[in-house]
Design a protein around this motif. Structure first.
Motif, PDB file in Angstrom:
ATOM      1  N   GLN A   1      -8.355  16.791 -49.226  1.00  0.00           N
ATOM      2  CA  GLN A   1      -9.498  16.100 -49.901  1.00  0.00           C
ATOM      3  C   GLN A   1      -8.887  15.598 -50.744  1.00  0.00           C
ATOM      4  O   GLN A   1     -10.102  14.334 -50.846  1.00  0.00           O
ATOM      5  CB  GLN A   1     -10.670  17.045 -49.842  1.00  0.00           C
ATOM      6  N   GLU A   2      -8.061  15.817 -51.607  1.00  0.00           N
ATOM      7  CA  GLU A   2      -7.475  14.399 -52.467  1.00  0.00           C
ATOM      8  C   GLU A   2      -6.211  13.808 -52.072  1.00  0.00           C
ATOM      9  O   GLU A   2      -6.256  13.146 -52.940  1.00  0.00           O
ATOM     10  CB  GLU A   2      -7.171  15.797 -53.927  1.00  0.00           C
ATOM     11  N   ILE A   3      -5.875  14.059 -50.693  1.00  0.00           N
ATOM     12  CA  ILE A   3      -5.276  12.986 -50.519  1.00  0.00           C
ATOM     13  C   ILE A   3      -5.994  12.308 -49.035  1.00  0.00           C
ATOM     14  O   ILE A   3      -6.915  12.623 -48.483  1.00  0.00           O
ATOM     15  CB  ILE A   3      -4.019  13.454 -49.625  1.00  0.00           C
ATOM     16  N   CYS A   4      -5.886  11.088 -48.954  1.00  0.00           N
ATOM     17  CA  CYS A   4      -6.960   9.552 -47.799  1.00  0.00           C
ATOM     18  C   CYS A   4      -5.363   9.225 -47.199  1.00  0.00           C
ATOM     19  O   CYS A   4      -4.282   8.493 -48.013  1.00  0.00           O
ATOM     20  CB  CYS A   4      -7.584   9.027 -48.343  1.00  0.00           C
ATOM     21  N   PHE A   5      -4.846   9.261 -46.017  1.00  0.00           N
ATOM     22  CA  PHE A   5      -3.397   8.696 -45.520  1.00  0.00           C
ATOM     23  C   PHE A   5      -4.664   7.367 -44.359  1.00  0.00           C
ATOM     24  O   PHE A   5      -5.870   7.921 -44.140  1.00  0.00           O
ATOM     25  CB  PHE A   5      -3.599  10.201 -44.159  1.00  0.00           C
ATOM     26  N   GLU A   6      -3.783   6.485 -44.825  1.00  0.00           N
ATOM     27  CA  GLU A   6      -4.308   5.384 -44.312  1.00  0.00           C
ATOM     28  C   GLU A   6      -3.221   4.628 -43.149  1.00  0.00           C
ATOM     29  O   GLU A   6      -1.923   4.705 -43.006  1.00  0.00           O
ATOM     30  CB  GLU A   6      -4.140   4.043 -45.828  1.00  0.00           C
ATOM     31  N   VAL A   7      -3.825   4.551 -42.525  1.00  0.00           N
ATOM     32  CA  VAL A   7      -3.006   4.145 -40.999  1.00  0.00           C
ATOM     33  C   VAL A   7      -3.399   2.535 -40.486  1.00  0.00           C
ATOM     34  O   VAL A   7      -4.498   1.784 -41.521  1.00  0.00           O
ATOM     35  CB  VAL A   7      -3.650   5.263 -39.647  1.00  0.00           C
ATOM     36  N   ASN A   8      -2.256   2.118 -40.455  1.00  0.00           N
ATOM     37  CA  ASN A   8      -2.846   0.504 -39.776  1.00  0.00           C
ATOM     38  C   ASN A   8      -3.731   0.476 -38.309  1.00  0.00           C
ATOM     39  O   ASN A   8      -3.448   1.526 -37.864  1.00  0.00           O
ATOM     40  CB  ASN A   8      -1.483  -0.189 -39.608  1.00  0.00           C
ATOM     41  N   ASP A   9      -4.499  -0.487 -38.321  1.00  0.00           N
ATOM     42  CA  ASP A   9      -4.666  -0.743 -37.466  1.00  0.00           C
ATOM     43  C   ASP A   9      -4.203  -1.176 -35.971  1.00  0.00           C
ATOM     44  O   ASP A   9      -4.717  -0.147 -35.249  1.00  0.00           O
ATOM     45  CB  ASP A   9      -5.758  -2.806 -37.764  1.00  0.00           C
ATOM     46  N   SER A  10      -3.406  -1.863 -36.529  1.00  0.00           N
ATOM     47  CA  SER A  10      -2.384  -2.291 -35.226  1.00  0.00           C
ATOM     48  C   SER A  10      -2.210  -0.358 -34.746  1.00  0.00           C
ATOM     49  O   SER A  10      -2.232  -1.139 -33.260  1.00  0.00           O
ATOM     50  CB  SER A  10      -1.029  -3.395 -35.486  1.00  0.00           C
ATOM     51  N   THR A  11      -1.285   0.227 -34.961  1.00  0.00           N
ATOM     52  CA  THR A  11      -1.221   1.263 -34.961  1.00  0.00           C
ATOM     53  C   THR A  11      -2.535   2.004 -33.720  1.00  0.00           C
ATOM     54  O   THR A  11      -2.293   2.356 -32.401  1.00  0.00           O
ATOM     55  CB  THR A  11      -1.137   2.532 -35.921  1.00  0.00           C
ATOM     56  N   LEU A  12      -3.584   1.775 -33.959  1.00  0.00           N
ATOM     57  CA  LEU A  12      -4.843   2.490 -33.686  1.00  0.00           C
ATOM     58  C   LEU A  12      -5.102   1.297 -32.333  1.00  0.00           C
ATOM     59  O   LEU A  12      -5.822   1.836 -31.468  1.00  0.00           O
ATOM     60  CB  LEU A  12      -6.285   2.353 -34.486  1.00  0.00           C
ATOM     61  N   ALA A  13      -4.819   0.360 -32.585  1.00  0.00           N
ATOM     62  CA  ALA A  13      -4.820  -0.483 -31.299  1.00  0.00           C
ATOM     63  C   ALA A  13      -4.032  -0.179 -30.071  1.00  0.00           C
ATOM     64  O   ALA A  13      -4.466  -0.986 -28.891  1.00  0.00           O
ATOM     65  CB  ALA A  13      -5.152  -2.221 -31.575  1.00  0.00           C
ATOM     66  N   LEU A  14      -3.579   0.575 -30.043  1.00  0.00           N
ATOM     67  CA  LEU A  14      -2.485   0.631 -29.017  1.00  0.00           C
ATOM     68  C   LEU A  14      -3.102   1.148 -28.156  1.00  0.00           C
ATOM     69  O   LEU A  14      -3.835   2.776 -28.308  1.00  0.00           O
ATOM     70  CB  LEU A  14      -0.882   1.131 -29.590  1.00  0.00           C
ATOM     71  N   PRO A  15      -3.377   1.512 -26.617  1.00  0.00           N
ATOM     72  CA  PRO A  15      -3.747   2.189 -25.409  1.00  0.00           C
ATOM     73  C   PRO A  15      -3.464   3.752 -25.871  1.00  0.00           C
ATOM     74  O   PRO A  15      -4.093   4.461 -25.179  1.00  0.00           O
ATOM     75  CB  PRO A  15      -3.088   1.382 -24.024  1.00  0.00           C
ATOM     76  N   SER A  16      -1.746   4.122 -26.218  1.00  0.00           N
ATOM     77  CA  SER A  16      -1.510   5.544 -26.086  1.00  0.00           C
ATOM     78  C   SER A  16      -2.308   6.253 -27.075  1.00  0.00           C
ATOM     79  O   SER A  16      -3.184   5.752 -27.743  1.00  0.00           O
ATOM     80  CB  SER A  16      -0.446   5.603 -26.249  1.00  0.00           C
ATOM     81  N   PRO A  17      -3.442   7.752 -26.296  1.00  0.00           N
ATOM     82  CA  PRO A  17      -4.219   8.382 -27.171  1.00  0.00           C
ATOM     83  C   PRO A  17      -2.929   9.109 -28.295  1.00  0.00           C
ATOM     84  O   PRO A  17      -3.461   9.953 -29.295  1.00  0.00           O
ATOM     85  CB  PRO A  17      -4.608   9.469 -26.619  1.00  0.00           C
ATOM     86  N   GLU A  18      -1.825   9.145 -28.528  1.00  0.00           N
ATOM     87  CA  GLU A  18      -1.041   9.760 -29.720  1.00  0.00           C
ATOM     88  C   GLU A  18      -1.698   9.203 -30.874  1.00  0.00           C
ATOM     89  O   GLU A  18      -1.471  10.713 -31.837  1.00  0.00           O
ATOM     90  CB  GLU A  18       0.637   9.826 -30.113  1.00  0.00           C
ATOM     91  N   ALA A  19      -2.241   8.597 -31.102  1.00  0.00           N
ATOM     92  CA  ALA A  19      -1.799   8.227 -33.151  1.00  0.00           C
ATOM     93  C   ALA A  19      -3.880   8.999 -33.399  1.00  0.00           C
ATOM     94  O   ALA A  19      -3.471   9.202 -33.892  1.00  0.00           O
ATOM     95  CB  ALA A  19      -2.599   6.411 -33.078  1.00  0.00           C
ATOM     96  N   ARG A  20      -4.919   8.319 -32.110  1.00  0.00           N
ATOM     97  CA  ARG A  20      -5.870   8.997 -32.308  1.00  0.00           C
ATOM     98  C   ARG A  20      -5.713  10.484 -32.778  1.00  0.00           C
ATOM     99  O   ARG A  20      -6.598  11.280 -33.812  1.00  0.00           O
ATOM    100  CB  ARG A  20      -6.776   8.596 -31.313  1.00  0.00           C
ATOM    101  N   GLN A  21      -5.124  11.765 -31.987  1.00  0.00           N
ATOM    102  CA  GLN A  21      -5.002  12.986 -31.739  1.00  0.00           C
ATOM    103  C   GLN A  21      -4.191  13.026 -32.730  1.00  0.00           C
ATOM    104  O   GLN A  21      -4.802  13.986 -33.651  1.00  0.00           O
ATOM    105  CB  GLN A  21      -4.026  13.275 -30.445  1.00  0.00           C
ATOM    106  N   GLY A  22      -2.947  12.485 -33.220  1.00  0.00           N
ATOM    107  CA  GLY A  22      -2.892  13.103 -35.070  1.00  0.00           C
ATOM    108  C   GLY A  22      -3.786  12.501 -36.015  1.00  0.00           C
ATOM    109  O   GLY A  22      -3.821  13.453 -36.648  1.00  0.00           O
ATOM    110  N   LEU A  23      -4.278  11.176 -36.077  1.00  0.00           N
ATOM    111  CA  LEU A  23      -5.649  11.385 -37.203  1.00  0.00           C
ATOM    112  C   LEU A  23      -6.505  13.150 -36.667  1.00  0.00           C
ATOM    113  O   LEU A  23      -6.852  13.258 -37.977  1.00  0.00           O
ATOM    114  CB  LEU A  23      -6.829  10.210 -37.128  1.00  0.00           C
ATOM    115  N   MET A  24      -7.055  12.916 -35.776  1.00  0.00           N
ATOM    116  CA  MET A  24      -7.831  14.322 -35.751  1.00  0.00           C
ATOM    117  C   MET A  24      -7.047  15.189 -36.098  1.00  0.00           C
ATOM    118  O   MET A  24      -8.076  16.066 -36.597  1.00  0.00           O
ATOM    119  CB  MET A  24      -8.455  14.556 -34.397  1.00  0.00           C
ATOM    120  N   ALA A  25      -5.733  15.752 -35.696  1.00  0.00           N
ATOM    121  CA  ALA A  25      -4.943  17.066 -36.603  1.00  0.00           C
ATOM    122  C   ALA A  25      -5.203  16.637 -37.499  1.00  0.00           C
ATOM    123  O   ALA A  25      -5.336  17.791 -38.524  1.00  0.00           O
ATOM    124  CB  ALA A  25      -4.131  17.068 -35.597  1.00  0.00           C
TER     125      ALA A  25
END
Length: 221
Positions: free
Chosen positions: A111-135
């Motif tokens: 909880q003391e770590i906040c991973f920051e992802v680039n917007d361009s990564t989440l704009a891709l149509p592939s679901p892998e990025a969002r699945q990685g965030l959820m994991a």
């Protein structure tokens, strides 16, 4: 814990800390860990390529996480610490378990770590990025969005639940209506907005839009 507000000077460890400040009170809210050599810049050619050992993006991020967590514990009590995560690491199958194991080697908790992802990564149509965030979220890590250069990813319901903060470039607000709409959407759903290139004198104006925090705010002229 020796410092409350660490300076953003560079360190031989290739990591620098910059506090995220409240634009009205000046109080620190969180800490941005900026890595001076991201995974994508490790590509080597010629003799250097044969001397470097191959490392996966998951292992590279895990090593950075251990270093950042230990430095934060030694130098400051500001939490959480925002840590950039590359697209390669986010979509790598080993990243969640590698980061979980890495943080267990330190005194910090997820909880003391906040991973920051680039917007361009989440704009891709592939679901892998969002699945990685959820994991990562399921393991207790916090999540943030870097929208300083791009603001194309749709803030769907699942992303609004996953993301706690969003970083933007304040110079683009009046130039890009889409960004202003994004800020309003994020603020309405409770996300904390962090502004780059903000001026202290604009604190009240930014706060009226839901932007309460800044990184390296400029002094008034």
């Amino acid at each position: 814990m020796h410092q409350t507000s660490p300076s953003s000077h560079a360190r031989p460890s290739q990591v620098r800390f910059t506090p995220v400040l409240n634009l009205t009170s000046g109080e620190p809210m969180t800490l941005l860990a900026e890595t001076l050599k991201p995974f994508e810049e490790r590509v080597a050619f010629g003799p250097a390529a044969s001397q470097s050992e191959p490392i996966s993006p998951a292992a590279f991020l895990a090593e950075q996480l251990v270093q950042i967590a230990r430095m934060a514990h030694e130098e400051t009590d500001i939490r959480p610490v925002i840590v950039p995560i590359s697209m390669a690491a986010l979509i790598h199958a080993d990243t969640p378990i590698a980061c979980d194991a890495a943080i267990r080697r330190t005194v910090l908790c997820p909880q003391e770590i906040c991973f920051e992802v680039n917007d361009s990564t989440l704009a891709l149509p592939s679901p892998e990025a969002r699945q990685g965030l959820m994991a990562l979220r399921k393991l207790g890590f916090r999540l943030s969005l870097d929208a300083t250069r791009s603001w194309q990813a749709a803030l769907s319901t699942d992303l609004r639940i996953l993301l706690e903060t969003m970083r933007i470039d304040s110079r683009q607000i009046e130039l890009e209506p889409a960004l202003e709409e994004r800020i309003e959407t994020a603020s309405t759903c409770g996300m904390q907005i962090i502004a780059e290139q903000a001026s202290w004198r604009d604190g009240d104006w930014l706060a009226s839009m839901g932007i309460d925090y800044g990184v390296r705010p400029r002094a008034d002229a």
